[in-house]
Design an enzyme around this catalytic site. Structure first.
Site, PDB file in Angstrom:
ATOM      1  N   PRO A 258      49.769  21.970 -25.198  1.00 19.07           N
ATOM      2  CA  PRO A 258      49.844  20.545 -24.865  1.00 19.07           C
ATOM      3  C   PRO A 258      48.619  20.180 -24.018  1.00 19.07           C
ATOM      4  O   PRO A 258      48.512  20.585 -22.864  1.00 19.07           O
ATOM      5  CB  PRO A 258      51.146  20.441 -24.056  1.00 19.07           C
ATOM      6  CG  PRO A 258      51.942  21.657 -24.438  1.00 19.07           C
ATOM      7  CD  PRO A 258      50.915  22.724 -24.661  1.00 19.07           C
TER       8      PRO A 258
ATOM      9  N   HIS B 292      38.347  22.188 -37.531  1.00 14.58           N
ATOM     10  CA  HIS B 292      39.182  22.212 -36.327  1.00 14.58           C
ATOM     11  C   HIS B 292      40.480  22.974 -36.540  1.00 14.58           C
ATOM     12  O   HIS B 292      40.780  23.908 -35.788  1.00 14.58           O
ATOM     13  CB  HIS B 292      39.500  20.783 -35.872  1.00 14.58           C
ATOM     14  CG  HIS B 292      40.544  20.714 -34.799  1.00 14.58           C
ATOM     15  ND1 HIS B 292      40.261  20.916 -33.469  1.00 14.58           N
ATOM     16  CD2 HIS B 292      41.884  20.495 -34.867  1.00 14.58           C
ATOM     17  CE1 HIS B 292      41.374  20.814 -32.765  1.00 14.58           C
ATOM     18  NE2 HIS B 292      42.376  20.558 -33.595  1.00 14.58           N
TER      19      HIS B 292
ATOM     20  N   ARG C 149      70.047  13.584  -0.475  1.00 11.47           N
ATOM     21  CA  ARG C 149      68.600  13.718  -0.253  1.00 11.47           C
ATOM     22  C   ARG C 149      68.337  14.162   1.186  1.00 11.47           C
ATOM     23  O   ARG C 149      67.397  14.914   1.454  1.00 11.47           O
ATOM     24  CB  ARG C 149      67.864  12.420  -0.564  1.00 11.47           C
ATOM     25  CG  ARG C 149      68.258  11.255   0.319  1.00 11.47           C
ATOM     26  CD  ARG C 149      67.293  10.092   0.209  1.00 11.47           C
ATOM     27  NE  ARG C 149      67.776   8.924   0.942  1.00 11.47           N
ATOM     28  CZ  ARG C 149      67.002   7.945   1.359  1.00 11.47           C
ATOM     29  NH1 ARG C 149      65.697   7.977   1.137  1.00 11.47           N
ATOM     30  NH2 ARG C 149      67.511   6.909   2.002  1.00 11.47           N
TER      31      ARG C 149
ATOM     32  N   GLU D 196      52.454  12.118 -10.638  1.00 19.00           N
ATOM     33  CA  GLU D 196      53.635  12.930 -10.938  1.00 19.00           C
ATOM     34  C   GLU D 196      53.356  14.024 -11.960  1.00 19.00           C
ATOM     35  O   GLU D 196      53.802  15.169 -11.800  1.00 19.00           O
ATOM     36  CB  GLU D 196      54.782  12.036 -11.441  1.00 19.00           C
ATOM     37  CG  GLU D 196      55.368  11.116 -10.389  1.00 19.00           C
ATOM     38  CD  GLU D 196      54.655   9.783 -10.298  1.00 19.00           C
ATOM     39  OE1 GLU D 196      55.115   8.928  -9.531  1.00 19.00           O
ATOM     40  OE2 GLU D 196      53.625   9.604 -11.003  1.00 19.00           O
TER      41      GLU D 196
ATOM     42  N   PHE E 238      61.435   8.730 -12.203  1.00 17.92           N
ATOM     43  CA  PHE E 238      60.057   9.090 -12.537  1.00 17.92           C
ATOM     44  C   PHE E 238      59.912  10.546 -12.977  1.00 17.92           C
ATOM     45  O   PHE E 238      58.790  11.022 -13.190  1.00 17.92           O
ATOM     46  CB  PHE E 238      59.128   8.778 -11.362  1.00 17.92           C
ATOM     47  CG  PHE E 238      59.121   7.325 -10.982  1.00 17.92           C
ATOM     48  CD1 PHE E 238      59.130   6.343 -11.968  1.00 17.92           C
ATOM     49  CD2 PHE E 238      59.121   6.928  -9.658  1.00 17.92           C
ATOM     50  CE1 PHE E 238      59.144   4.994 -11.636  1.00 17.92           C
ATOM     51  CE2 PHE E 238      59.135   5.583  -9.307  1.00 17.92           C
ATOM     52  CZ  PHE E 238      59.149   4.610 -10.299  1.00 17.92           C
TER      53      PHE E 238
ATOM     54  N   ASP F  40      66.084  -2.366  -6.007  1.00 21.54           N
ATOM     55  CA  ASP F  40      64.850  -2.117  -6.756  1.00 21.54           C
ATOM     56  C   ASP F  40      65.025  -2.358  -8.250  1.00 21.54           C
ATOM     57  O   ASP F  40      64.042  -2.517  -8.973  1.00 21.54           O
ATOM     58  CB  ASP F  40      64.352  -0.687  -6.519  1.00 21.54           C
ATOM     59  CG  ASP F  40      63.588  -0.562  -5.210  1.00 21.54           C
ATOM     60  OD1 ASP F  40      63.168  -1.605  -4.677  1.00 21.54           O
ATOM     61  OD2 ASP F  40      63.411   0.571  -4.732  1.00 21.54           O
TER      62      ASP F  40
ATOM     63  N   ARG G   6      70.602   8.656  -2.916  1.00 19.87           N
ATOM     64  CA  ARG G   6      69.992   7.886  -1.829  1.00 19.87           C
ATOM     65  C   ARG G   6      71.045   7.546  -0.774  1.00 19.87           C
ATOM     66  O   ARG G   6      70.776   7.594   0.431  1.00 19.87           O
ATOM     67  CB  ARG G   6      69.387   6.595  -2.382  1.00 19.87           C
ATOM     68  CG  ARG G   6      68.791   5.695  -1.308  1.00 19.87           C
ATOM     69  CD  ARG G   6      68.532   4.303  -1.845  1.00 19.87           C
ATOM     70  NE  ARG G   6      67.858   3.463  -0.863  1.00 19.87           N
ATOM     71  CZ  ARG G   6      67.692   2.160  -0.990  1.00 19.87           C
ATOM     72  NH1 ARG G   6      68.143   1.545  -2.060  1.00 19.87           N
ATOM     73  NH2 ARG G   6      67.070   1.461  -0.063  1.00 19.87           N
TER      74      ARG G   6
END
Length: 666
Positions: free
Chosen positions: A117, A262, A356, A410, A436, A468, A519
C-alpha cells in the site's frame, strides 16, 4: 572490487527479478530493473546488517516502500545470505512460498515491514527513525553508542503522491530525523502511463520546504554518484531525500522506459533481448555468476563482523551500566518489568469517571513502571487524556521525551506507530477521536496483518459527543473495526474495565488493540470491581446476574452497560428477571470455549436485547432470531449529548419498553 564485477552484481539482481516474474507469469519487473544499482550500492557499501541474524538490534533498517518491486528485495536477501533460497525465488508469488507478491514482515527473513500500500513504507520508516532517536537518547552513554543505526527506504513516484508520505515527511523534517535516508526511484512512469499526466510538482522543493536535505543523482546507473549522495546524506543532520533518476525496465529494448514494464512479465522474447542488452552470456535462468556469489559472501562476512563488534561494545556497556542494560534488553525483547501492573488504579462503586479519563490514569500509572511506554496523539492529547505527566515532549531538542506530538496527521501517526513497533524496544500508543480512526484505518490494517502490539486510544466513542454533531459522532466505526481480522477491539464499560483493557493491551505481543472510550462520565459498576480483568480478557461476562432464572439477557458494551444495569433494575421491579452481560470485546469472546460462551449466553434464554450506540451490524449473531437490538443505523445530530441519547432511544424507559415487547412477542 572491479567495475566489471560490480556491474555483473547489479545485473544479477535484474536478471533474478526478471526470471522470477517470468516464471510466476505475474509481478513487477520494471522497478527492480531500474532501481537495482541504487539498491546494490546501499546494501553492499553502506548498510550495517548481518544476514545470519536478521534480528540484530542495531542493524540498519531497510524498508522497500515501493513494495510492488519485491523481487528487488528478495534478490538482495538471497544474494547477501539471508535464509531465502534460490528455490524460494523460483516460487515467487506461489502458495506457501517465502516470496509473496509484496513483502510481508514475519514471513520472509530480512523483511522489515509489510509494504505494498503505497506511501506507508515511507511513514513506517519515519517511525523507525523516531524509535532509533528515542532509544539512543534514552540508553546511549559516553563511549557507548549502542543505538546508532540508520533507516533507509526506497520509494517510487507513487509513494510520494500518497498523502501519508507527505504527512510523515513533514513530521520527519520537523523532528530533524537525520538518520533517515530516503532513496527516490524517480522514473517518471506510473502504472497508467507517463507521470506528467498526474504529477508535475517539484518534489525537491517540497522536501526542502519540509526541512529535508535533498540531493539529485542524474544517472541512476552511476554507482559512484549514488555512493557520493549517500555519503552526503549520512553527513547531514537533517533527513535526506536522494532523488535518483532511473529508467523503469532498464535494458529492455522495447519496454524500457514505458509503463508496460511496470506490472507484467516482459515475455520470453523480450527477456532474451534484455539479457543481450546486459551482455548477459549465461543461458540458464536464475544464474548467479561465481564472482558475484563470492563478492556477496564477503558482504555477509562483513555483516557478521559488524555485529560481533557491537556485541563486544554491549558487553562492556552491561558492565558499566548493568541496570540500564537490563532495562534495554527487556525492552527490545518486548517484555514488561516484573510487577509492572502493581500500580494499576482501581475504582470503587459510587465514583463516576469517563473511560477516557480512567484510561489516562491507567496510562500514567503504567508509564511509571513501563519505561518503554511511548506515544502521543494527533493533536488531541488533552481530550484523549494521553499526556504522560512529568515527561518531556519528544522533539528535535530532546529525543528522550516520551510524549509525541504527531500533529493533525492521523494516517502518518498510525503508520509511524507501526514503524516504531517494528523497530522494537517500545510499547507504542497513539490517540485520536474514534470517528477519525477512519483516517488511519489502512495503517491499522497493516498493524493487524503484521501482528504488531500497538495500542490505539480512540475517545469520544458515540453520539454522546453531542454538540459537535454527526461529523464527530462515530456510528459505523465500531462494526468496521470489529470486522478487521487480527485487531482486538475493547470498549470498556467503566474505570475498572478500562484499566483491565490497558493491562491486556500492554501484555499483548502479537496483536494490536483498539481501546474505544467514552467522553462522558460513567458510573463504576459493582459487578466489575473484582472481575474486570478476567471479564475483559474473555471478551464478555455476566456483570449482573438475574434475580432467579433469567427471562431475558441484556447485552451491551461501553457506556451502554450502565444503561443496561439500570434497565435491569427497572425490569426486576416488574417481576422480569434480566441478566446483564458486558461485552467489551467480541474478538476475545469468540476465542473462548463453547462451554464458556454457553455460560455467558445460555442457549435456553432466547429473549436477548443488545444495547449499543453504534451500528447494529453484527449483533444478530449474539441476539439470535428472537432477539432485538437498540442501536443506531443512521448518522447522529448536533445537540447536547443527553438530548441526542434520549431522541435515539438510549433511555431506561425505552430499553424497558423494547425488552417487554420482546418478551411479549416470544
Amino acid at each position: 572490487m572491479s567495475k566489471h564485477v560490480e556491474q555483473l552484481a547489479v545485473n544479477t539482481i535484474r536478471t533474478l527479478s526478471i526470471d522470477s516474474v517470468e516464471k510466476a507469469n505475474s509481478g513487477h519487473p520494471g522497478m527492480p530493473m531500474g532501481a537495482a544499482p541504487m539498491a546494490f550500492c546501499l546494501w553492499t557499501k553502506f548498510m550495517n546488517h548481518n544476514p545470519a541474524n536478521p534480528d540484530w538490534v542495531n542493524r540498519d533498517r531497510f524498508v522497500l516502500s515501493a513494495g510492488h518491486g519485491s523481487m528487488l528485495l528478495y534478490s538482495l536477501l538471497h544474494l547477501t545470505g539471508y535464509d531465502l533460497s534460490l528455490e524460494e525465488l523460483q516460487n515467487f508469488r506461489q502458495w506457501g512460498s517465502k516470496t509473496p507478491g509484496h513483502p510481508e514482515y514475519g514471513h520472509t527473513p530480512g523483511v522489515e515491514a509489510t509494504t505494498g500500500p503505497l506511501g506507508q513504507g515511507v511513514a513506517m520508516a519515519v517511525g523507525m527513525a523516531m524509535a532509533e532517536r528515542h532509544l539512543a537518547a534514552t540508553y546511549n552513554r559516553d563511549g557507548y553508542n549502542i543505538v546508532d543505526h540508520y533507516t533507509y527506504t526506497i520509494c517510487g513516484d507513487g509513494d510520494l503522491m500518497e498523502g501519508v508520505s507527505a504527512e510523515a515527511a513533514s513530521l520527519a523534517g520537523h523532528l530533524k530525523l537525520g538518520r533517515m535516508i530516503l532513496l527516490y526511484d524517480s522514473n517518471d512512469i506510473s502504472l497508467d502511463g507517463d507521470l506528467h499526466h498526474s504529477f508535475s510538482e517539484s518534489v525537491e522543493d517540497r522536501f526542502k520546504a519540509y526541512g529535508w536535505h535533498v540531493v539529485r543523482v542524474e544517472d541512476g546507473n552511476n554507482l559512484d554518484e549514488i555512493a557520493k549522495a549517500i555519503e552526503e546524506a549520512k553527513a547531514d543532520e537533517r533527513p535526506s531525500l536522494i532523488e535518483v533518476k532511473t529508467t523503469i525496465g532498464f535494458g529492455s529494448p522495447n519496454k524500457g522506459g514505458k509503463s508496460v514494464s511496470h506490472g507484467a512479465p516482459l515475455g520470453a522474447d523480450e527477456v532474451k533481448l534484455t539479457k543481450e542488452a546486459y551482455e548477459w552470456t549465461y543461458e540458464n535462468e536464475f544464474h548467479i555468476p561465481e564472482e558475484v556469489a563470492a563478492y556477496y559472501e564477503q558482504v555477509k562476512q562483513q555483516g557478521a563482523e559488524k555485529e560481533e563488534s557491537w556485541n563486544e561494545l554491549f558487553a562492556q556497556y552491561k558492565k558499566a551500566y548493568p541496570e540500564l542494560a537490563s532495562q534495554f534488553e527487556l525492552a527490545v525483547h518486548g517484555d514488561l518489568p516484573e510487577g509492572w501492573d502493581a500500580v494499576a488504579p482501581s475504582y470503587e462503586v459510587g465514583k463516576s469517571v469517563a473511560t477516557r479519563s480512567s484510561s489516562g490514569e491507567a496510562l500514567n500509572a503504567f508509564a511509571k513502571t513501563v519505561p518503554q511506554l511511548f506515544g502521543g496523539s494527533a493533536d488531541l492529547a488533552s481530550s484523549n487524556k494521553t499526556l504522560i505527566k512529568g515527561e518531556a515532549n519528544f522533539s528535535r531538542d530532546d529525543y528522550s521525551g516520551r510524549n509525541v506530538w504527531f500533529g493533525v496527521r492521523e494516517f502518518a501517526m498510525g503508520a509511524a506507530m507501526n514503524g516504531m513497533a517494528l523497530h522494537g524496544g517500545l510499547k507504542v500508543f497513539g490517540a485520536t477521536f474514534f470517528v477519525f480512526s477512519d483516517y488511519l484505518r489502512p495503517a491499522i490494517r497493516l498493524a493487524a496483518l503484521m501482528q504488531l502490539p500497538v495500542i490505539y486510544v480512540f475517545t469520544h466513542d458515540s453520539i454522546a459527543v453531542g454538540e459537535d454533531g454527526p461529523t464527530h459522532e462515530p456510528v459505523e466505526q465500531l462494526a468496521s473495526l470489529r470486522a478487521m481480522p487480527g485487531l482486538s477491539v475493547i470498549r470498556p464499560a467503566d474505570g475498572n474495565e478500562s484499566v483491565a483493557a490497558w493491562k491486556l493491551a500492554l501484555e499483548s505481543k502479537d496483536q494490536p488493540t483498539a481501546l474505544v472510550l467514552s467522553r462522558q462520565n460513567l458510573p463504576t459498576l459493582e459487578g466489575a470491581v473484582d472481575r474486570a480483568y478476567d471479564g475483559v480478557s474473555k471478551g464478555a461476562y455476566v456483570l449482573a446476574p438475574a434475580n432467579g432464572s433469567a427471562d431475558l439477557l441484556l447485552l451491551a458494551s461501553g457506556s451502554e452497560v450502565s444503561l443496561a444495569v439500570n434497565a435491569k433494575e427497572a425490569l426486576e421491579k416488574e417481576g422480569i428477571h434480566a441478566a446483564v452481560v458486558s461485552m467489551p470485546s467480541w474478538d476475545r469472546f469468540e476465542a473462548q470455549s463453547a462451554e464458556y460462551k454457553e455460560e455467558v449466553l445460555p442457549s435456553d434464554v432466547t429473549a436477548r436485547l443488545a444495547i449499543e450506540m453504534g451500528s447494529s451490524l453484527g449483533w444478530a449473531k449474539y441476539v439470535g432470531n428472537q432477539g432485538d437490538v437498540v442501536a443506531i443505523d443512521r448518522f447522529g445530530a448536533s445537540a447536547p449529548g443527553e438530548r441526542i441519547m434520549e431522541e435515539f432511544g438510549f433511555t431506561v424507559q425505552h430499553v424497558v419498553a423494547r425488552a417487554k415487547a420482546l418478551l411479549e412477542n416470544k
